[in-house]
Design a protein around this motif. Structure first.
Motif: not given
Length: 355
Positions: A346-350
């Motif tokens: 999720m953090e990488a996508f953000e």
């Protein structure tokens, strides 16, 4: 209507296994209904046998020894609770052909079509499960038994349980090799609980005492020969509802995290867990069973223990029995790794979305 105990008076039943979740409840019910019950197993867990059951110590996998042990025995019903492969039922057909009035094979509702094309599930729903070898083996057993029935009238009855539990078994979607205690331990520690999918798939869990009423009603029932029948409660709950009840029984809030079943299956495989079969081949499916057939065959069958009641009783039993509180640090660490991987993704996508 004839009282069940009067109807069964003097009839003899052989249970192979007899000390599991389902078979213990069935043994207890059969004795209460007047059956003379003999249990054949290796004798390692016979302390669980209800009073009144006769025991024969033998390993069903040793066909010669079992044939000798049963050489002068005849039973109205033989039920094998630990037959899992076609080789197992072929052995049973050799042992019991011409020697029992009815042979009951315990199959599995997980054998029904996955993914399902339509609800409700009836006994005519196709049997095909590409995700779970356990289920495919049960299907092969059914095929072999029904072929024998068509060939020479072998008196088989096939019973398909879905998720059947007792007070000692927690109903959860995921657990490690030591059972469900670690799920409760995570809730007690305030840690997140992984729920497969979006939590809205409907599941059914049947208490073993209710299941036993249907099963024993099939014993010696001439209308049950040559047919298959599932035995489940009519009730369903979503997995979210199930976990809310479990957490509430401990007075804890539920910190649910929903993760796709396919991802959980892949992560499980990497850690040696067969969650593909248990999830994609069973618990991730949206289920609702039509129990018309068992109710027609056994008019007294009616589930009296609601899922919520059974869940709460199981939680309270586990909390009050230290011997049931078996830690599972490997499963606990696996849950944490899966949750960390989800958070990292999720953090990488953000970060990528921000450019």
């Amino acid at each position: 209507m004839e009282h069940p105990k009067t109807a069964a008076f003097g009839k003899k039943a052989l249970f192979i296994g007899g000390t599991g979740v389902i078979s213990t409840a069935v043994c207890r019910r059969a004795l209460a209904c007047g059956w003379q019950v003999t249990v054949l197993n290796r004798g390692t867990n016979n302390a669980r046998l209800p009073e009144g059951a006769r025991s024969i110590t033998a390993d069903i996998r040793d066909e010669t020894a079992v044939a000798e042990a049963l050489a002068h025995e005849h039973f109205d019903v033989a039920a094998d609770f630990i037959a899992f492969t076609e080789a197992d039922v072929q052995r049973d057909m050799r042992l019991f052909g011409g020697r029992v009035g009815q042979y009951i094979f315990i199959s599995s509702a997980s054998a029904y079509q996955k993914p399902l094309a339509a609800l409700p599930i009836t006994e005519s729903t196709p049997l095909v499960n590409p995700y779970w070898q356990y289920s495919r083996d049960k299907i092969a057993c059914e095929d072999a038994l029904m072929a024998r029935h068509r060939a020479d009238g072998f008196p088989v009855t096939i019973v398909r349980p879905s998720h059947t539990y007792c007070t000692r078994n927690l109903v959860v979607a995921l657990h490690g090799v030591h059972g469900g205690w670690q799920v409760l331990a995570r809730m007690l520690a305030g840690k997140p609980t992984i729920i497969p999918g979006d939590g809205t798939a409907r599941w059914t869990a049947t208490h073993a005492d209710d299941f036993a009423v249907g099963f024993v009603g099939l014993m010696g029932n001439p209308h049950a020969l040559g047919t298959a029948v599932h035995i489940t409660t009519d009730e369903t709950m979503t997995w979210d509802q199930i976990y809310v009840v479990i957490a509430g029984a401990m007075g804890r809030p539920l910190h649910a995290v929903h993760i796709a079943s396919e991802f959980l299956a892949a992560c499980g495989k990497a850690a040696g867990y067969d969650f593909e079969g248990a999830l994609l081949g069973d618990k991730a499916a949206n289920v609702r069973f039509d129990n018309t057939k068992i109710k027609r065959l056994v008019p007294e069958f009616c589930c009296k223990i609601s899922m919520a009641q059974g869940l709460r009783e199981t939680v309270h039993w586990m909390l009050s029995h230290p011997e049931a509180q078996m830690p599972d640090p490997d499963f606990d660490a696996w849950c944490d790794r899966v949750l960390a991987a989800r958070q990292a993704a999720m953090e990488a996508f953000e970060r990528g979305a921000r450019g």
